[in-house]
Design a protein around this motif. Structure first.
Motif, mmCIF file in Angstrom:
data_model
loop_
_atom_site.group_PDB
_atom_site.id
_atom_site.type_symbol
_atom_site.label_atom_id
_atom_site.label_comp_id
_atom_site.label_asym_id
_atom_site.label_seq_id
_atom_site.Cartn_x
_atom_site.Cartn_y
_atom_site.Cartn_z
ATOM 1 N N THR A 743 -27.724 -46.346 -4.925
ATOM 2 C CA THR A 743 -26.852 -46.641 -6.075
ATOM 3 C C THR A 743 -25.527 -47.206 -5.615
ATOM 4 O O THR A 743 -25.025 -48.195 -6.152
ATOM 5 N N LEU A 744 -24.973 -46.567 -4.600
ATOM 6 C CA LEU A 744 -23.649 -46.957 -4.120
ATOM 7 C C LEU A 744 -23.667 -48.386 -3.604
ATOM 8 O O LEU A 744 -22.809 -49.205 -3.948
ATOM 9 N N LEU A 745 -24.680 -48.682 -2.795
ATOM 10 C CA LEU A 745 -24.706 -50.020 -2.204
ATOM 11 C C LEU A 745 -25.076 -51.071 -3.241
ATOM 12 O O LEU A 745 -24.809 -52.254 -3.070
ATOM 13 N N ARG A 746 -25.669 -50.619 -4.318
ATOM 14 C CA ARG A 746 -25.976 -51.533 -5.398
ATOM 15 C C ARG A 746 -24.712 -51.819 -6.214
ATOM 16 O O ARG A 746 -24.493 -52.932 -6.682
ATOM 17 N N SER A 747 -23.868 -50.802 -6.336
ATOM 18 C CA SER A 747 -22.672 -50.957 -7.152
ATOM 19 C C SER A 747 -21.594 -51.756 -6.444
ATOM 20 O O SER A 747 -20.773 -52.387 -7.080
ATOM 21 N N ARG A 748 -21.571 -51.666 -5.142
ATOM 22 C CA ARG A 748 -20.505 -52.362 -4.419
ATOM 23 C C ARG A 748 -21.006 -52.697 -3.036
ATOM 24 O O ARG A 748 -21.537 -51.851 -2.331
ATOM 25 N N ARG A 749 -20.776 -53.922 -2.642
ATOM 26 C CA ARG A 749 -21.266 -54.321 -1.313
ATOM 27 C C ARG A 749 -20.404 -53.687 -0.237
ATOM 28 O O ARG A 749 -19.200 -53.476 -0.432
ATOM 29 N N PRO A 750 -20.975 -53.399 0.904
ATOM 30 C CA PRO A 750 -20.181 -52.813 1.989
ATOM 31 C C PRO A 750 -19.287 -53.862 2.634
ATOM 32 O O PRO A 750 -19.486 -55.057 2.439
ATOM 33 N N ALA A 751 -18.309 -53.370 3.375
ATOM 34 C CA ALA A 751 -17.446 -54.279 4.119
ATOM 35 C C ALA A 751 -18.307 -55.084 5.078
ATOM 36 O O ALA A 751 -19.314 -54.599 5.576
ATOM 37 N N SER A 752 -17.892 -56.302 5.322
ATOM 38 C CA SER A 752 -18.735 -57.119 6.178
ATOM 39 C C SER A 752 -18.615 -56.681 7.633
ATOM 40 O O SER A 752 -17.606 -56.129 8.061
ATOM 41 N N ALA A 753 -19.678 -56.957 8.379
ATOM 42 C CA ALA A 753 -19.701 -56.557 9.779
ATOM 43 C C ALA A 753 -18.760 -57.444 10.570
ATOM 44 O O ALA A 753 -18.556 -58.602 10.233
ATOM 45 N N ARG A 754 -18.164 -56.840 11.600
ATOM 46 C CA ARG A 754 -17.299 -57.640 12.462
ATOM 47 C C ARG A 754 -18.143 -58.564 13.310
ATOM 48 O O ARG A 754 -19.263 -58.249 13.676
ATOM 49 N N ARG A 755 -17.579 -59.682 13.614
ATOM 50 C CA ARG A 755 -18.281 -60.570 14.546
ATOM 51 C C ARG A 755 -18.058 -60.024 15.951
ATOM 52 O O ARG A 755 -16.953 -59.639 16.300
ATOM 53 N N ILE A 756 -19.099 -59.979 16.732
ATOM 54 C CA ILE A 756 -18.935 -59.486 18.092
ATOM 55 C C ILE A 756 -19.056 -60.670 19.035
ATOM 56 O O ILE A 756 -20.031 -61.420 19.001
ATOM 57 N N GLU A 757 -17.991 -60.831 19.789
ATOM 58 C CA GLU A 757 -17.999 -61.956 20.731
ATOM 59 C C GLU A 757 -18.705 -61.537 22.016
ATOM 60 O O GLU A 757 -18.278 -60.619 22.698
ATOM 61 N N ILE A 758 -19.812 -62.160 22.311
ATOM 62 C CA ILE A 758 -20.498 -61.841 23.555
ATOM 63 C C ILE A 758 -20.569 -63.116 24.400
ATOM 64 O O ILE A 758 -20.884 -64.205 23.904
ATOM 65 N N ASP A 759 -20.226 -62.924 25.620
ATOM 66 C CA ASP A 759 -20.244 -64.061 26.544
ATOM 67 C C ASP A 759 -21.661 -64.632 26.619
ATOM 68 O O ASP A 759 -22.634 -63.923 26.853
ATOM 69 N N GLU A 760 -21.757 -65.948 26.412
ATOM 70 C CA GLU A 760 -23.068 -66.590 26.388
ATOM 71 C C GLU A 760 -23.844 -66.347 27.680
ATOM 72 O O GLU A 760 -25.068 -66.247 27.691
ATOM 73 N N ASN A 761 -23.076 -66.217 28.788
ATOM 74 C CA ASN A 761 -23.756 -66.091 30.066
ATOM 75 C C ASN A 761 -24.099 -64.660 30.435
ATOM 76 O O ASN A 761 -24.768 -64.404 31.421
ATOM 77 N N SER A 762 -23.589 -63.765 29.640
ATOM 78 C CA SER A 762 -23.844 -62.358 29.953
ATOM 79 C C SER A 762 -25.311 -62.033 29.750
ATOM 80 O O SER A 762 -25.985 -62.608 28.892
ATOM 81 N N PRO A 763 -25.813 -61.116 30.563
ATOM 82 C CA PRO A 763 -27.220 -60.712 30.371
ATOM 83 C C PRO A 763 -27.440 -60.054 29.009
ATOM 84 O O PRO A 763 -28.574 -59.963 28.533
ATOM 85 N N LEU A 764 -26.367 -59.632 28.399
ATOM 86 C CA LEU A 764 -26.504 -58.970 27.095
ATOM 87 C C LEU A 764 -26.692 -59.978 25.970
ATOM 88 O O LEU A 764 -27.033 -59.624 24.852
ATOM 89 N N ALA A 765 -26.436 -61.247 26.277
ATOM 90 C CA ALA A 765 -26.366 -62.228 25.209
ATOM 91 C C ALA A 765 -27.701 -62.382 24.482
ATOM 92 O O ALA A 765 -27.745 -62.556 23.275
ATOM 93 N N ASP A 766 -28.749 -62.315 25.218
ATOM 94 C CA ASP A 766 -30.028 -62.556 24.580
ATOM 95 C C ASP A 766 -30.636 -61.227 24.117
ATOM 96 O O ASP A 766 -31.117 -60.427 24.917
ATOM 97 N N ALA A 767 -30.604 -61.031 22.840
ATOM 98 C CA ALA A 767 -31.058 -59.748 22.307
ATOM 99 C C ALA A 767 -32.541 -59.532 22.569
ATOM 100 O O ALA A 767 -32.982 -58.433 22.900
ATOM 101 N N LEU A 768 -33.281 -60.593 22.449
ATOM 102 C CA LEU A 768 -34.723 -60.440 22.589
ATOM 103 C C LEU A 768 -35.084 -59.997 24.005
ATOM 104 O O LEU A 768 -35.888 -59.086 24.206
#
Lengths: 933, 518, 112
Positions: A743-768
């Motif tokens: 009900t709550l999430l239907r009545s009002r949208r949540p705050a938007s997620a922050r953008r997370i800056e991840i270094d393209e070259n980092s091993p973490l960059a590719d989620a898959l």
């Protein structure tokens, strides 16, 4: 018969809307008939009582009594009411005027009940009804009348409350609400404290109603009402309610000095103030209003003197005043109607050719001035007769008589002003002509009655004798006469008239003096100032809790709890000894661990950090529960902790990383409260726990539990058997929480997620890529977890496990499945969580309902299916299982997924495939409904 | 009706809620099913009143476990009256919610039914821990109903209110739970019949119970823990403000009455605390109502004051006082709900309930105006409405008990209440006279204290252009206003029932006996 | 005594966090407060008897009271449900979860 008379008047008001609908303004003629009929009925009846049960539980009855006093007042109310109604039928423009006629007849009904009431509560109810009618009738006169209407209501309502105080005090003190019994009660002479209280309250009530000092201001204020209303309510009838009240209670209190003092003082002050004020007015209606105040003041003073002579004078003057004042009001209304003004200064520039009107005004004003041969003269003579013989204490007869004489002289002067002001004799002025007889007929009768009764005052003898007898408690014989012979009262009258004539002659000199004279404050300003003061105080009081921030509102309960706990524990004496050894050495390790966790939680400044630290505290709690021998609790705690932390992690990305620093001035009080709360808790636990042997319930569970339920896990048997009702409530709570989140999430949208800056070259960059490990693991563990959770569910009755734990394990499995997903735009789990929740609740409640076949809701049932012993408890546990799975899924589904507005359209995610998406029917535009500054 | 059917007040709404959740988006079916369930529960509650007309009590040991083990569900006249009034008002408020379009969500019916189950359970249970559970069952759906709004349209004020509402209620519940823990720690039981009279003799149990009763007074918005109530309640939709005001605080008051009667056995030592609290509450609530500009906040503040009146009954703990308190409680459910719904109807149609922002609608909306006027006078204790009988009987009881200060405050505060009600009347229904309208246009840059978000754009509404309130939205308030008239003129019926209910509190033996030997 | 001290510590931390502005901290405060309440209930059963209650033990003097354990189980799960709910409330405000944002937003909306 008595009841029939009351019923007639009440019926008039009930029928008024219908009659006005049919006849329009002419309804006034018809509506006055029942009033006259009721008056005739009362005259025929003469006296009597009637009892109708009303609220016997409180001893309150609809009791009526007719005696001389009530008859006198009834005749005033009904006859003048009838006159005003007929006047109204031609005073108004053509139209329905439904509300006016309804309210006027309602007022007549209320006055009838007030005067005839023989029950103090009925008296009070009618009293308040007259106040209400007055409020509504004043308020009808448009926007300008609202403020006066409210002020009038407040002043009279205050008096009403005073009367309520008096009524209830009398009822409790005498044990009855019967008016006649209360008055006859001997206690008023014995218990002076109670008597004084009642007298003060009654006097205040009467003073507000009858506009006596210091409550006089509302009456002129209420003159914004239309003339018939002023004439009836604010001159003849409603303001007389206060007089009636005082006369009614006079037999009980007339010997008490407080009564005499209050009434005489206030009455005389009012008489003088009102008369002076009347001399200063140019508006005829306002002038009349002040004159009413002044005349009522004389009446109150007469009642205050309290001798039979004085009471007699008061009743005569009441009649005289009702006659001349209603006539004056109604004819001033006529002038206002025709001339378009009632200002004396404007009227003098007109040529008023209204012989009947002016004649009637002259007769009435002469009566008011106390000129022979009018009724006003008779009443004024009686007044002086009573005053010169007034008892010496507490006010000397001389003072009273002089004050009354001065007031009377002033009365003469302002009466003359009315006559001269209304005359308007400028031959070049606009001509104002007479109204039709239909308008002047009724008020002329009132004016004429003043003359006729003045000439034949003895016709009033029976009425006045009856009234005075009732109002004194002793038999009083009235012999009214126009001529009393040469005596002191006559001399005073002569002096009064002479002074009055001098005042009139010298008016050109006196008027400027009077106009410069002003009270240092206006009573209306006082009322307004009180209102403003109350509003200011109100803002301060509401300001104490003006914030919607939880902080303040959470602090208050904590502080009070600290107070209760500390005072309570310190006040305890003779605490029982501590039972056994409650502390183990190993506990201290846990204490230190928790202390570290708690302090870290207080200090940590990032959101992630806080979540982690509190998670650690949760795990420490698990250890505590283990050490206390609570395996199921420990397991539950662990699983709840895992799931809570998972949900928190899902939400953290929608919040900033760091907490804002708090200034020390805010931290310090929090810290003090926190430490105090902690100490109180410790104190409470020390004092209130661990000081008794095992409870009998616990013994029962441990000795009988397995036998009667077939379950070895005692805690689980409590949950699903003995206290299954708790568990049913609990599973409902869980299920509903899932629905609430949706009900709550239907009545009002949540705050938007922050953008997370991840270094393209980092091993973490590719989620898959970097989720390979978890995905592989989950693929293996997933099914295992499901099997484990079912296993836990089934064994719950015997070993640690059960619906909660099983479902939480299952939920943890889903958490894992969710977290392993490489991207967050796909719903991993497509189970219909709402249906699961619903099913859980239905199964839980349904299992209980089957128990009814055994005689009680949730009574356990046992059946064997395929050799497996199936108990209703297990089915119940399945319900629990489903509800818990439901909320866990709803949390992950609704929070884990990005909201529709966050989704990149390029993903082409097909939404709307199910009915439970919180924003399925929300407008999808980016600006949807959100108002930004 | 038999005693074993008492749990049905909980079970049927719960089962129906579950079924309607599975059913999903079928608003008509949901609404009909919900109303059928509520109406049959109401019929059951009325049957209970009839059954207890000469006193007495019933209890069911849920699950047929022995005394002390089973959770008992017990009812007497007090319970029956509360069930009847809460169910009736729930139906009325549900009607209002549907008429206002706020009930369009598929979750509305399930949430409302669970809430009703929670209310009924909390009223019926004779077990402290179970009371905690059912208070939660009552609150959780309320959280959902609190934030219910058209998709994506809940304003921030509603969320802020919900945060306050949830956090304070959770704190309160935790305090209550801790108190229950202490009760078990000291007395070794949470069964009311086993606890009967214990707190009067054992100070440790009294302290533990004091914590429970304090927690309940937070929910009842007693002073000094009233602030949250005033801020949170007006932040939701009008229908829900009305509903919560009718149910939640009242359940807490019921519990306070019940627990003090049974567990403390009306112990006189602690009554002065109650007297002090209620007198302060009357004054603070009354004055606070004068300091607000939002109609619903004014009404919420006046509730704080009225709760003082209601709790005075238990603080006096005389037969007359308790009867007056129970009558007052029931009257307040009716009158205050009517007020919230009439102001709510204005708010739903004209977009704001801020005093002075809507005006002159008495002519356009005579029914709503009349309903408000009647209920407002009733609230101020003016005859011939139910509020007068309530106030009268309470004053008589207080004088009888020698509490003169309480009487003086009661009288004074009822005048203040009248002023507060007239402010709404003057500022919403009458509206300002034309000359002041102009002034407001000039003043419109000034922030208006307590202004609802979104209405700052036009300080004075042109009411003439708005659609009228309409029959469906007006009926709920009018029905309740008529009820307050009926309960005033025909007060005897309810007075008699309240007296029977009060007799069950001064002499708790029937209740205890029923729980002990169901 | 150890239980009493632990509960006191938890309440101290809880109350401190409850009086903060950020909704997340308030939620965490409630988590701690829930722990404290649960410990109180456990203590109410008597912490001197700590053997796990299974079956029908012969010697009752060392077995823990099972009733508080059942109470705590119920309480934990209810608290879990509300905690999740509050967490969702924390992210449905503006972009921040602290109360000052809420209030200033109200003002903004009120004046817009």
């Amino acid at each position: 018969m008595l009841l029939a008379c009351v019923a007639t008047v009440v019926a008039t008001c009930v029928l008024a809307p219908l009659v006005t609908r049919l006849l329009g303004r002419s309804a006034g003629w018809i509506l006055s008939i029942p009033l006259l009929a009721a008056a005739a009925g009362l005259i025929v009846l003469g006296s009597g009582t009637q009892h109708v049960p009303w609220m016997p539980t409180l001893g309150i009855g609809f009791d009526l009594r007719l005696d001389g006093l009530s008859l006198t007042f009834m005749l005033l109310v009904l006859l003048i009411g009838a006159a005003v109604l007929t006047y109204s039928s031609r005073y108004f423009a053509v139209g329905r005027h439904t509300r006016y006629f309804t309210l006027m007849t309602a007022f007549a009904a209320a006055m009838t009940m007030l005067v005839l009431a023989n029950d103090v509560v009925l008296l009070f109810v009618s009293w308040e009804l007259t106040t209400l009618c007055s409020f509504l009738l004043i308020a009808r006169s448009g926007a300008k009348a609202r403020r006066p209407a409210i002020r009038t209501l407040l002043v009279t309502a205050m008096g009403g409350l005073s009367l309520l105080g008096a009524v209830t005090t009398m009822a409790v003190a005498t044990g009855t609400t019967q008016l006649s019994e209360i008055i006859a009660d001997p206690m008023w002479q014995e218990d002076t404290a109670v008597a004084s209280t009642v007298i003060a309250l009654l006097a205040i009530a009467a003073f507000t109603k009858s506009a006596q000092f210091p409550f006089q201001a509302w009456l002129p204020d209420s003159m914004v009402a239309i003339t018939p209303v002023s004439a009836y309510l604010h001159a003849a009838a409603m303001v007389k309610a206060g007089i009636y009240l005082l006369l009614r209670f006079s037999p009980a209190f007339s010997e008490v000095p407080l009564w005499n003092t209050m009434l005489i003082t206030s009455g005389l002050i009012t008489a003088l103030l009102g008369a002076v004020a009347a001399l200063r007015r140019y508006d005829l209606k306002e002038l009349l209003a002040y004159s009413t105040i002044s005349q009522l003041g004389l009446l109150v003073a007469m009642i205050g003197v309290g001798t039979p002579e004085a009471i007699k004078a008061a009743t005569v003057h009441t009649v005289a005043h009702a006659l001349f004042k209603s006539a004056l009001f109604l004819f001033v209304g006529v002038i206002d109607h025709r001339a378009g003004t009632r200002d004396i200064r404007a009227l003098t520039h007109m040529r008023i050719r209204m012989p009947v009107t002016l004649g009637a005004i002259t007769i009435s004003a002469a009566s008011m001035a106390g000129l022979p041969p009018l009724l006003g003269f008779v009443s004024k003579e009686s007044m002086f007769t009573a005053f010169v013989d007034a008892p010496a204490t507490p006010w000397g007869p001389i003072t009273i008589t002089v004050a009354a004489a001065v007031a009377s002289a002033l009365t003469f002067a302002y009466s003359a002003r009315i006559v001269m002001g209304a005359r308007g004799h400028d031959p070049d002025g606009r001509e104002v002509t007479e109204v039709r007889p239909a308008v002047w007929a009724a008020p002329s009768l009132a004016a004429l009655a003043g003359l006729v009764l003045g000439l034949m005052p003895f016709t009033l003898d029976p009425l006045i004798s009856g009234a005075a007898t009732a109002a004194t408690g002793t038999t009083v014989e009235a012999h009214l006469a126009l001529w009393h012979g040469f005596n002191l009262p006559l001399l005073i009258s002569a002096l009064v008239i002479t002074t009055g004539v001098l005042l009139v002659l010298a008016r050109k000199k006196i008027q400027p003096v009077l106009l410069t004279y002003r009270l240092p404050f206006s009573a209306l300003d006082v009322v307004e100032a009180i209102l403003a003061g109350l509003a200011r105080t109100g803002r301060v009081v509401s300001g104490w809790s003006s914030s919607t921030a939880p902080r303040l509102h959470l602090a208050m309960p904590v502080i009070v709890t600290i107070g209760i706990g500390t005072v309570g524990v310190l006040g305890l004496s003779g605490l029982p000894a501590i039972d056994g050894n409650a502390s183990r050495p190993l506990d201290w390790v846990l204490v230190v661990l928790l202390a570290a966790g708690v302090i870290a939680a207080m200090m940590v400044s990032t959101r992630v950090g806080a979540v982690v630290v509190v998670g650690v505290v949760g795990f420490a709690m698990t250890l505590w529960f283990m050490s206390l021998g609570a395996a199921d609790v420990a397991l539950t705690q662990l699983l709840v902790e895992i799931l809570t932390v998972t949900v928190m992690v899902l939400l953290l990305r929608r919040l900033p990383t760091d907490f804002k620093p708090t200034p020390l001035r805010r931290t310090l009080p929090s810290l003090v409260i926190a430490v105090a709360a902690g100490l109180t808790t410790t104190l409470g636990v020390w004092a209130l726990t661990g000081r008794r042997s095992m409870s009998s319930a616990a013994e029962y569970y441990l000795t009988e539990g397995e036998g009667v339920t077939g379950g070895a896990n005692v805690v689980n048997t409590i949950l699903v058997d003995f206290r299954a009702l708790d568990t049913l409530g609990e599973l409902s709570v869980l299920g509903v929480a899932g629905i609430v989140i949706a009900t709550l999430l239907r009545s009002r949208r949540p705050a938007s997620a922050r953008r997370i800056e991840i270094d393209e070259n980092s091993p973490l960059a590719d989620a898959l890529d970097n989720s390979v490990f978890t995905r592989t693991l989950a693929r293996l563990v997933g099914p295992l977890i499901v099997i484990l959770s079912v296993f836990l569910l089934l064994r719950g009755h015997q070993e640690p496990g059960g619906g909660f734990i099983a479902a939480l394990v299952g939920g943890a499995g889903f958490a894992l499945i969710y977290l392993m997903s490489p991207t967050d735009d796909v719903r991993r789990i497509r189970l219909p969580y709402l249906a699961l929740i619903g099913a859980g609740i239905v199964i839980g409640a349904g299992t209980g309902l089957f128990g009814l076949t055994e005689g009680s809701f949730l009574a356990p049932l046992h059946t064997e299916i395929l050799g497996y012993k199936l108990t209703s408890a297990l089915v119940f546990d399945v319900g629990v299982y489903l509800a818990v799975i439901g909320i866990v899924l709803s949390a992950f589904n609704l929070l884990g997924l990005p909201h529709p507005h966050e989704r990149d359209a390029a993903h082409g995610f097909d939404e709307g495939d199910d009915g439970d998406d919180p924003h399925a029917d929300a407008p999808q535009t980016p600006d949807h409904q959100e108002v930004t500054a | 009706m038999t005693a074993s059917m008492l749990p049905l007040f909980v079970a049927i709404p719960l089962a129906a809620a579950g079924a309607l959740t599975i059913l999903g988006r079928r608003p008509r079916v949901q609404a009909v099913a919900m109303l059928v369930v509520l109406a049959s529960a109401l019929a059951g509650a009325v049957a209970l009143i009839v059954a207890f007309r000469d006193g007495g009590a019933w209890a069911d040991a849920v699950g047929l476990w022995p005394f002390g083990i089973a959770i008992p569900f017990a009812a007497d006249m007090f319970t029956a009256l509360m069930l009847t009034f809460t169910l009736f008002v729930t139906i009325v408020c549900a009607g209002f919610a549907m008429a206002s379009g706020r009930a369009a969500s598929p979750f509305f019916s399930p949430l409302l039914l669970v809430m009703v189950a929670g209310v009924s359970g909390a009223l019926l249970t004779a077990d402290l821990f179970n009371m905690f559970v059912f208070i939660e069952v009552m609150l959780l759906p309320a959280y959902g109903l609190f934030v219910l709004a058209a998709p994506g349209s809940a304003p921030l004020r509603q969320i802020a209110g919900a945060r306050l509402y949830v956090t304070v209620n959770l704190l309160t519940s935790t305090i209550f739970l801790t108190g229950v823990g202490f009760v078990y720690g000291t007395a070794g039981t949470v069964n009311l019949a086993e606890l009967a009279g214990v707190a009067a003799e054992d100070d440790t149990v009294a302290l533990a119970m004091a914590i429970c009763i304090f927690a309940l007074s937070i929910k009842a918005a007693a002073v000094p823990v009233h602030g949250w109530y005033v801020r949170a309640y007006p932040a939701t939709s009008p229908a829900m403000t009305a509903l919560f005001s009718a149910l939640h605080a009242k359940v807490a008051i019921y519990a306070i009455y019940r627990l003090y009667a049974v567990v403390f056995d009306g112990e006189e030592r602690f009554l002065w605390i109650g007297i002090a609290v209620v007198i302060t509450g009357m004054v603070i609530g009354g004055l606070g109502a004068l300091g607000e500009n939002d109609s619903r906040t004014v009404l919420a503040f006046s509730t704080v004051s009225q709760i003082g009146y209601i709790l005075l009954g238990v603080a006096l703990f005389t037969g007359a006082g308790l009867a007056a308190g129970i009558f007052y409680l029931l009257h307040h459910i009716v009158a205050k709900t009517s007020l919230f719904l009439s102001v709510g109807a204005v708010e739903e149609r004209y977009g704001t309930g801020t005093i002075g922002h809507v005006w002159g609608i008495t002519k356009r909306e005579p029914w709503i105006a009349a309903a408000f006027f009647v209920a407002a006078l009733s609230l101020a204790g003016i005859p011939p409405f139910s509020g007068f009988v309530a106030k009268l009987s309470m004053i008589i009881a207080a004088i009888d008990a020698g509490q003169v200060l309480a009487v003086v405050v009661m009288l004074a505060v009822s005048l203040i209440t009248l002023i507060a009600m007239l402010r709404i009347w003057n500022g919403v229904f009458w509206g300002r006279p034309p000359d002041q309208v102009l002034r407001t246009h000039e003043e419109k840059d000034l922030p208006v204290a307590g202004a609802t978000p979104g209405d700052g754009t036009s300080v004075v509404l042109d009411t003439g252009t708005k659609p009228r309130i309409g029959v469906a939205l007006a009926v709920p308030a009018v029905v309740l206003a008529m009820l307050t008239i009926a309960l005033g003129l025909g007060a005897e019926l309810l007075l008699g029932l309240s007296e029977t209910a009060a007799a069950g509190l001064t002499d708790t033996s029937a209740y205890i006996e029923a729980v002990t030997n169901p | 005594m150890t239980l009493a001290i632990t509960a006191g510590l938890l309440v101290m931390g809880a109350v401190y966090l409850l009086l903060k502005r950020e909704m997340l901290r308030i939620v965490l405060g409630f988590v701690l407060l829930g722990h404290a309440a649960n410990l109180v209930i456990m203590a109410a059963g008597g912490a001197s008897r700590r053997d796990a209650p299974f079956g029908a033990p012969d010697d009752l003097s060392t077995v823990a009271d099972p009733l508080p354990q059942a109470f705590v189980l119920t309480a934990i799960v209810i608290a879990f449900a509300i905690t999740i709910l509050m967490l969702v409330l924390a992210v449905t405000g503006r972009d921040q979860d602290d109360d000052t944002t809420v209030e200033s937003d109200v003002d903004e909306e009120g004046r817009s």
